[in-house]
Design a protein around this motif. Structure first.
Motif, PDB file in Angstrom:
ATOM      1  N   VAL A   1      35.125 -62.321 -27.033  1.00 60.37           N
ATOM      2  CA  VAL A   1      34.836 -63.973 -28.435  1.00 60.37           C
ATOM      3  C   VAL A   1      33.695 -62.603 -29.315  1.00 60.37           C
ATOM      4  N   ARG A   2      33.674 -62.777 -30.356  1.00 57.43           N
ATOM      5  CA  ARG A   2      33.156 -61.789 -32.334  1.00 57.43           C
ATOM      6  C   ARG A   2      31.902 -62.028 -31.715  1.00 57.43           C
ATOM      7  N   SER A   3      31.382 -63.505 -31.788  1.00 52.45           N
ATOM      8  CA  SER A   3      29.848 -63.503 -31.849  1.00 52.45           C
ATOM      9  C   SER A   3      28.665 -62.711 -30.228  1.00 52.45           C
ATOM     10  N   PRO A   4      27.922 -62.896 -30.548  1.00 53.51           N
ATOM     11  CA  PRO A   4      27.198 -61.776 -29.550  1.00 53.51           C
ATOM     12  C   PRO A   4      26.142 -63.774 -28.971  1.00 53.51           C
ATOM     13  N   ILE A   5      26.669 -62.525 -27.123  1.00 48.02           N
ATOM     14  CA  ILE A   5      26.909 -63.567 -26.265  1.00 48.02           C
ATOM     15  C   ILE A   5      25.311 -63.442 -25.443  1.00 48.02           C
ATOM     16  N   ALA A   6      24.144 -64.449 -25.352  1.00 46.52           N
ATOM     17  CA  ALA A   6      22.544 -63.931 -24.860  1.00 46.52           C
ATOM     18  C   ALA A   6      22.897 -64.330 -23.589  1.00 46.52           C
ATOM     19  N   GLY A   7      23.631 -65.384 -23.356  1.00 41.50           N
ATOM     20  CA  GLY A   7      23.343 -66.285 -21.210  1.00 41.50           C
ATOM     21  C   GLY A   7      24.485 -66.993 -21.430  1.00 41.50           C
ATOM     22  N   GLY A   8      24.289 -67.185 -20.502  1.00 42.26           N
ATOM     23  CA  GLY A   8      25.280 -68.506 -19.986  1.00 42.26           C
ATOM     24  C   GLY A   8      24.865 -68.762 -17.975  1.00 42.26           C
TER      25      GLY A   8
ATOM     26  N   ILE B   1      36.304 -71.469 -34.509  1.00 42.43           N
ATOM     27  CA  ILE B   1      36.638 -70.272 -34.121  1.00 42.43           C
ATOM     28  C   ILE B   1      36.907 -68.898 -35.219  1.00 42.43           C
ATOM     29  N   ALA B   2      36.929 -69.213 -36.078  1.00 47.43           N
ATOM     30  CA  ALA B   2      36.894 -67.653 -36.952  1.00 47.43           C
ATOM     31  C   ALA B   2      35.786 -66.810 -36.521  1.00 47.43           C
TER      32      ALA B   2
ATOM     33  N   PRO C   1      41.139 -66.717 -30.586  1.00 47.31           N
ATOM     34  CA  PRO C   1      42.960 -67.088 -30.608  1.00 47.31           C
ATOM     35  C   PRO C   1      43.538 -68.184 -31.001  1.00 47.31           C
ATOM     36  N   ILE C   2      43.062 -69.011 -32.453  1.00 52.55           N
ATOM     37  CA  ILE C   2      43.162 -70.400 -32.659  1.00 52.55           C
ATOM     38  C   ILE C   2      43.264 -70.686 -33.931  1.00 52.55           C
ATOM     39  N   GLY C   3      44.742 -70.325 -34.226  1.00 51.58           N
ATOM     40  CA  GLY C   3      44.890 -69.693 -35.916  1.00 51.58           C
ATOM     41  C   GLY C   3      44.778 -70.892 -37.124  1.00 51.58           C
ATOM     42  N   LYS C   4      45.685 -70.882 -38.033  1.00 47.53           N
ATOM     43  CA  LYS C   4      45.876 -71.533 -39.256  1.00 47.53           C
ATOM     44  C   LYS C   4      47.024 -72.491 -38.981  1.00 47.53           C
ATOM     45  N   ASP C   5      47.982 -72.161 -37.893  1.00 42.89           N
ATOM     46  CA  ASP C   5      49.056 -72.977 -37.038  1.00 42.89           C
ATOM     47  C   ASP C   5      48.424 -74.346 -36.404  1.00 42.89           C
ATOM     48  N   ALA C   6      47.276 -73.635 -35.634  1.00 45.68           N
ATOM     49  CA  ALA C   6      46.908 -74.856 -35.163  1.00 45.68           C
ATOM     50  C   ALA C   6      47.254 -76.619 -36.061  1.00 45.68           C
ATOM     51  N   GLU C   7      47.476 -77.202 -34.682  1.00 45.53           N
ATOM     52  CA  GLU C   7      47.839 -78.359 -34.960  1.00 45.53           C
ATOM     53  C   GLU C   7      46.605 -79.409 -34.598  1.00 45.53           C
TER      54      GLU C   7
END
Length: 421
Positions: free
Chosen positions: A191-198, A341-342, A347-353
Motif C-alpha cells: 500500500v502507498r500510505s505508511p504503515i506504522a503497526g498492525g 482507496i487512492a 487496485p480499485i479503479g474508477k470502474d469499480a461498482e
C-alpha cells in the motif's frame, strides 16, 4: 449444537414459512429444512441486494462487545462523517436517526451494556462452529476461510492507541498477535500510505464469496424440496402470510426474518422493534485484480474501512449511515471511499461498482430472536446489525431449536423483543 431429531413421517411433517431472503432468512430456512420441516421461503426480490450479500464477508467473532457502549459514547463526536469519520447522520434524516440515537444512548448505560455484552459474547462463541457445520452440510466447506484477519494503523500514535484498545477489549473466541517487522514491511510494499503497526487475528474468518454463498444456499434449499416464492408480504398472522397480490399462504410456523421490514410486520402483534437502516457503502472491482487471493480481510482502522478479496473481486467497505432504508444513496460516501482507496494505492479503479445496503440495527446492537407471545406459530429473527453474516448459522440453529421446543445453545431471553417494552 445438536440438530433437533426429526421423527415425522413425510405425511405429517410440520410446515414453516420464512419471510425474508437475506442471509438470516435463507440460512434459517435451510436449517429448518434439515431439521425435518417443509419450508417455504419468501423473498422480496429475485436478485437480492440486501446487506447480507454486500457486506465485507467478515466472520467477526472478535466483536464480542456491542457497539452501543460507554466507549462508543465517549468517542462519538470524532467519528462523525463531516469530521473525517465513518458515522453519517444526514440532517435531512434527523426524524429517523434522532429517536434511535437517544435509545442507543440509553442502551449504552453501563448496566444495560454489561447485560448486552454477556449475551452477545455467548452468541458469538457459537458462531464459528455453527458456520463450520453449515458449510459442511452445504457440501461446500471451501466457502468458509477461517484464516483470521488483519488490522493496520498508519501512524505511531494510532498504532499505540489502537493496540491498547484491542488489548483491553473482549475479543471473544478470537485472539491476536502483533505483526512482525517482516509482515509490516510486506504491507508497506503493498500500500502507498505508511504503515506504522498492525495485528493479526486468529479465530475469525471470511466467506470466500458472498454471491456464491447465496447461490449455493438457494440451490441446496430447492434441491432438498424447499419452495421459494418471490413476492412482497403485506401482513403476517398466526399461521398465515398475506402477500401484496392478495394470495394467502398458511403454515404451522411463520418466521419473520425480513430485516428492517420486520418491525412493521410485527407491529400488529403489539411488539415494539425500534429498528433503523444502518446503511453501508462499498466499491468493488472485477475478478482480475492485482491482490493476492489468499490474503485475509484487512481493516485500515484509521479509515474505518475493511478490504476483502473475494473470488469475484476486491471490495472496500465502510460507512455507518443512519437513515431510512428507502432514502437515496449519498454519492459523498462513495467519494470518501475513493479518497481512501487512492491514498492507500489500492487496485480499485474508477470502474469499480458502487453499492449501498441497509443493515437492520436495534439500539442495543443485539439481534431480535424469539417467539411472538399470544400466538401458536409466529416467531422472528432479525436486527443483526454488522453481524448478520457472522451469526446466520447459529441464528438458524437457535430458531430450529426454539420451534422444536428443546434446549438452545444460549439463553434466548436477552434477544426477545420484550426488552423494548
Amino acid at each position: 449444537m445438536p440438530k433437533p431429531e426429526n421423527h415425522a413421517s413425510p405425511s405429517d411433517r410440520r410446515s414453516a414459512i420464512v419471510v425474508g431472503g437475506g442471509v438470516i432468512g435463507t440460512t434459517t430456512a435451510l436449517v429448518l429444512q434439515r431439521a425435518g420441516w417443509t419450508v417455504t421461503l419468501i423473498e422480496a426480490e429475485d436478485t437480492p441486494r440486501a446487506a447480507s450479500w454486500g457486506n465485507a464477508g467478515h466472520i467477526a467473532t472478535e466483536q464480542a462487545e456491542p457497539i452501543a457502549s460507554p466507549a462508543m459514547v465517549r468517542c462519538f463526536a470524532k467519528r462523525l462523517f463531516f469530521r473525517g469519520g465513518a458515522l453519517a447522520l444526514p440532517p435531512r434524516e434527523i426524524a429517523t436517526w434522532l429517536p434511535f440515537s437517544l435509545r442507543l444512548l440509553k442502551a449504552a448505560r453501563p448496566a444495560r451494556y454489561e447485560r448486552a455484552h454477556e449475551a452477545l459474547a455467548g452468541l458469538l462463541a457459537q458462531a464459528m462452529p455453527a458456520w463450520q457445520r453449515h458449510v459442511t452440510a452445504l457440501g461446500a466447506p471451501d466457502l468458509l476461510r477461517p484464516d483470521g484477519h488483519i488490522v493496520l494503523w498508519e501512524t505511531a500514535e494510532s498504532a499505540a492507541h489502537g493496540l491498547a484498545n484491542w488489548q483491553a477489549a473482549d475479543t471473544g473466541t478470537a485472539r491476536f498477535r502483533p505483526l512482525t517487522e517482516v509482515e509490516l514491511d510486506d504491507w508497506r510494499t503493498r500500500v502507498r500510505s505508511p504503515i506504522a503497526g498492525g495485528i493479526r487475528f486468529e479465530g475469525s474468518g471470511q466467506i470466500a464469496d458472498p454471491t456464491r454463498l447465496a447461490e449455493t444456499t438457494t440451490a441446496r434449499f430447492l434441491a432438498d424440496g424447499g419452495t421459494r416464492i418471490v413476492a412482497r408480504v403485506e401482513a403476517v398472522g398466526d399461521g398465515e402470510v398475506r402477500l401484496t397480490d392478495d394470495r394467502r399462504l398458511t403454515a404451522d410456523q411463520i418466521v419473520v426474518t425480513a430485516g428492517v421490514a420486520s418491525a412493521a410486520l410485527l407491529r400488529p402483534f403489539g411488539l415494539k422493534a425500534p429498528i433503523i437502516a444502518e446503511r453501508g457503502y462499498h466499491l468493488q472491482t472485477g475478478p482480475d485484480v492485482d491482490w493476492p487471493a489468499d490474503l485475509p480481510p484487512v481493516v485500515f482502522e484509521d479509515r474505518s474501512m475493511i478490504v476483502t478479496r473475494f473470488a469475484g473481486g476486491l471490495r472496500a467497505a465502510s460507512i455507518v449511515e443512519f437513515a431510512r432504508a428507502e432514502a437515496r444513496p449519498d454519492p459523498a460516501k462513495w467519494n470518501r471511499l475513493r479518497h481512501h482507496i487512492a491514498a492507500l494505492g489500492l487496485p480499485i479503479g474508477k470502474d469499480a461498482e458502487p453499492w449501498m445496503g441497509a443493515r437492520p440495527t436495534l439500539p442495543d446492537y443485539l439481534p431480535a430472536i424469539g417467539r411472538v407471545p399470544g400466538t401458536r406459530g409466529v416467531s422472528y429473527a432479525f436486527g443483526h446489525n454488522h453481524l448478520g453474516l457472522t451469526l446466520a448459522p447459529i441464528t438458524g440453529e437457535l430458531v430450529a431449536g426454539m420451534l422444536h421446543g428443546g434446549e438452545t445453545a444460549v439463553p434466548m431471553t436477552p434477544f426477545g423483543l420484550a426488552r423494548f417494552g
